[in-house]
Design a protein around this motif. Structure first.
Motif, PDB file in Angstrom:
ATOM      1  N   ILE A  90     -14.144  35.883 -22.270  1.00 44.24           N
ATOM      2  CA  ILE A  90     -14.129  34.668 -21.395  1.00 44.24           C
ATOM      3  C   ILE A  90     -12.698  34.918 -20.426  1.00 44.24           C
ATOM      4  N   ASP A  91     -12.645  34.609 -19.059  1.00 43.21           N
ATOM      5  CA  ASP A  91     -11.667  34.620 -18.394  1.00 43.21           C
ATOM      6  C   ASP A  91     -11.783  33.026 -17.640  1.00 43.21           C
ATOM      7  N   MET A  92     -10.664  32.260 -18.038  1.00 43.52           N
ATOM      8  CA  MET A  92     -10.612  30.789 -17.638  1.00 43.52           C
ATOM      9  C   MET A  92      -9.542  30.853 -16.540  1.00 43.52           C
ATOM     10  N   VAL A  93      -9.653  29.977 -15.657  1.00 38.91           N
ATOM     11  CA  VAL A  93      -8.796  29.570 -14.744  1.00 38.91           C
ATOM     12  C   VAL A  93      -8.039  28.141 -15.267  1.00 38.91           C
ATOM     13  N   ILE A  94      -6.563  28.421 -15.237  1.00 41.91           N
ATOM     14  CA  ILE A  94      -5.798  26.933 -15.397  1.00 41.91           C
ATOM     15  C   ILE A  94      -5.888  25.919 -14.398  1.00 41.91           C
ATOM     16  N   ASN A  95      -5.614  24.859 -14.788  1.00 43.94           N
ATOM     17  CA  ASN A  95      -5.467  23.763 -13.773  1.00 43.94           C
ATOM     18  C   ASN A  95      -4.035  24.078 -13.095  1.00 43.94           C
ATOM     19  N   ILE A  96      -3.995  24.316 -12.055  1.00 43.34           N
ATOM     20  CA  ILE A  96      -2.923  24.786 -11.403  1.00 43.34           C
ATOM     21  C   ILE A  96      -2.071  23.566 -10.837  1.00 43.34           C
ATOM     22  N   GLY A  97      -2.849  22.493 -10.555  1.00 41.46           N
ATOM     23  CA  GLY A  97      -2.043  21.394 -10.245  1.00 41.46           C
ATOM     24  C   GLY A  97      -1.415  20.551 -11.297  1.00 41.46           C
ATOM     25  N   MET A  98      -2.128  20.916 -12.578  1.00 40.27           N
ATOM     26  CA  MET A  98      -1.370  20.315 -13.755  1.00 40.27           C
ATOM     27  C   MET A  98      -0.188  21.064 -13.863  1.00 40.27           C
ATOM     28  N   LEU A  99      -0.032  22.362 -13.680  1.00 41.04           N
ATOM     29  CA  LEU A  99       1.119  23.044 -13.964  1.00 41.04           C
ATOM     30  C   LEU A  99       2.081  22.629 -13.138  1.00 41.04           C
ATOM     31  N   LYS A 100       1.804  22.336 -11.676  1.00 39.18           N
ATOM     32  CA  LYS A 100       2.799  21.916 -10.848  1.00 39.18           C
ATOM     33  C   LYS A 100       3.482  20.691 -10.985  1.00 39.18           C
ATOM     34  N   ASP A 101       2.554  19.812 -11.649  1.00 39.07           N
ATOM     35  CA  ASP A 101       3.049  18.515 -12.157  1.00 39.07           C
ATOM     36  C   ASP A 101       3.654  18.531 -13.284  1.00 39.07           C
ATOM     37  N   LYS A 102       4.085  19.936 -14.144  1.00 38.08           N
ATOM     38  CA  LYS A 102       4.878  20.035 -14.971  1.00 38.08           C
ATOM     39  C   LYS A 102       4.266  19.454 -16.215  1.00 38.08           C
ATOM     40  N   ARG A 103       3.031  19.268 -16.361  1.00 38.44           N
ATOM     41  CA  ARG A 103       2.438  18.819 -17.430  1.00 38.44           C
ATOM     42  C   ARG A 103       2.176  20.028 -18.539  1.00 38.44           C
ATOM     43  N   TYR A 104       3.219  20.637 -18.970  1.00 40.33           N
ATOM     44  CA  TYR A 104       3.252  21.884 -19.713  1.00 40.33           C
ATOM     45  C   TYR A 104       2.309  21.760 -20.870  1.00 40.33           C
ATOM     46  N   GLN A 105       2.401  20.517 -21.816  1.00 37.92           N
ATOM     47  CA  GLN A 105       1.678  20.284 -22.898  1.00 37.92           C
ATOM     48  C   GLN A 105       0.027  20.365 -22.772  1.00 37.92           C
ATOM     49  N   ASP A 106      -0.170  19.673 -21.668  1.00 41.04           N
ATOM     50  CA  ASP A 106      -1.633  19.476 -21.226  1.00 41.04           C
ATOM     51  C   ASP A 106      -2.418  20.968 -21.062  1.00 41.04           C
ATOM     52  N   VAL A 107      -1.421  21.688 -20.168  1.00 42.47           N
ATOM     53  CA  VAL A 107      -1.946  23.118 -19.794  1.00 42.47           C
ATOM     54  C   VAL A 107      -2.050  23.719 -21.232  1.00 42.47           C
ATOM     55  N   GLU A 108      -1.192  23.813 -21.901  1.00 41.65           N
ATOM     56  CA  GLU A 108      -1.197  24.307 -23.486  1.00 41.65           C
ATOM     57  C   GLU A 108      -2.438  23.996 -24.126  1.00 41.65           C
ATOM     58  N   ALA A 109      -2.633  22.616 -24.154  1.00 44.23           N
ATOM     59  CA  ALA A 109      -3.647  22.000 -25.054  1.00 44.23           C
ATOM     60  C   ALA A 109      -4.881  22.689 -24.266  1.00 44.23           C
ATOM     61  N   GLU A 110      -5.046  22.540 -23.147  1.00 42.13           N
ATOM     62  CA  GLU A 110      -6.437  23.150 -22.502  1.00 42.13           C
ATOM     63  C   GLU A 110      -6.668  24.329 -23.059  1.00 42.13           C
ATOM     64  N   ILE A 111      -5.711  25.349 -22.961  1.00 42.30           N
ATOM     65  CA  ILE A 111      -6.041  26.760 -23.379  1.00 42.30           C
ATOM     66  C   ILE A 111      -6.248  26.906 -24.808  1.00 42.30           C
ATOM     67  N   ARG A 112      -5.644  26.066 -25.659  1.00 44.76           N
ATOM     68  CA  ARG A 112      -6.046  26.038 -27.011  1.00 44.76           C
ATOM     69  C   ARG A 112      -7.209  25.727 -27.313  1.00 44.76           C
ATOM     70  N   GLN A 113      -7.775  24.567 -26.516  1.00 44.52           N
ATOM     71  CA  GLN A 113      -9.127  24.106 -26.866  1.00 44.52           C
ATOM     72  C   GLN A 113     -10.125  25.215 -26.520  1.00 44.52           C
ATOM     73  N   ILE A 114      -9.864  25.683 -25.536  1.00 45.62           N
ATOM     74  CA  ILE A 114     -10.870  26.791 -25.190  1.00 45.62           C
ATOM     75  C   ILE A 114     -10.881  28.179 -25.895  1.00 45.62           C
ATOM     76  N   LYS A 115      -9.741  28.407 -26.204  1.00 40.88           N
ATOM     77  CA  LYS A 115      -9.452  29.466 -27.254  1.00 40.88           C
ATOM     78  C   LYS A 115     -10.319  29.054 -28.709  1.00 40.88           C
ATOM     79  N   GLU A 116     -10.061  28.002 -29.119  1.00 43.28           N
ATOM     80  CA  GLU A 116     -10.862  27.366 -30.263  1.00 43.28           C
ATOM     81  C   GLU A 116     -12.155  27.605 -30.028  1.00 43.28           C
ATOM     82  N   ALA A 117     -12.667  27.487 -28.613  1.00 47.59           N
ATOM     83  CA  ALA A 117     -14.205  27.351 -28.598  1.00 47.59           C
ATOM     84  C   ALA A 117     -14.854  28.791 -28.623  1.00 47.59           C
TER      85      ALA A 117
END
Length: 223
Positions: A90-117
């Protein structure tokens, strides 16, 4: 490094909006013939492709592609659906706006959830380097490492630029030891491919190298 060895690093890719089954089938046939690492194709073709290759080639697909701004729930659903249909990468695209808003925990949480899936399947995280500052690229190396993904990937190939030597070098230096690097977007020669590998890229997303092989009279020779 000869061309056959380079091709073992290639995710042979066709992600255009107009891709037909006949074109996808050619990608699959070529991926098997040239022993590429995988075929990376649209999610709508995963089930058909997995049945067609009968285990002879790993099937990769993309999630939240190409813009990355689907909700996390949608990306997780896409991931589970793709794996149920036979995807092994699986190749996922991050939420770039979320990164630029410095919502780092949310970016990490999304990746974690997809990795779990993904479970034991390979997860590659596309950060779209051409849209990021150097600090943001370094931050994503940290986040991808903490989130437990298998790869960090430069680009979708659908934005303003693709992979660069500088970005691969930067990512290799800042990502964790358990995370690999994939370069994608604009890789058009075996010389460039070899340099990306030398800089630390374990995977290359491209279709051009196989096309070169198909038009080459000395397909098995070094270069």
């Amino acid at each position: 490094m000869n061309r056959d060895e380079v091709l073992k690093h290639v995710d042979h890719t066709l992600l255009t909006q107009t891709a037909t089954w006949e074109e996808i089938k050619e990608i699959l046939d070529d991926g098997i013939k040239y022993s590429t690492a995988s075929a990376c194709i649209p999610a709508a073709y995963v089930k058909q492709s997995a049945e067609y290759v009968e285990g002879k080639l790993p099937i990769c697909t993309v999630i939240g592609f190409p813009n990355g701004y689907s909700t996390t729930a949608v990306k997780v659903f896409e991931t589970k659906d793709a794996i149920e249909n036979g995807a092994s990468e699986i190749d996922m695209v991050i939420n770039i706006g979320m990164l630029k808003d410095k919502r780092y925990q949310d970016v990490e949480a999304e990746i974690r959830q997809i990795k779990e899936a993904c479970g034991e399947k390979i997860l590659k995280v596309i950060i779209e380097t051409c849209l990021l500052t150097e600090d943001e690229k370094i931050k994503m190396c940290e986040i991808v490492t903490k989130a437990g993904a298998d790869y960090i990937k430069t680009s979708t190939g659908f934005s303003t630029a693709g992979a660069t030597f500088e970005d691969v070098d930067l990512m290799r230096k800042h990502v964790g030891e358990n995370v690999k690097v994939k370069a994608a977007g604009g890789i058009s020669s075996f010389d460039d491919a070899e340099e990306f590998i030398r800089l630390g890229a374990e995977r290359l997303g491209t279709s051009r190298l196989v096309k070169i092989m198909k038009n080459s009279p000395d397909a098995g020779a070094g270069y």
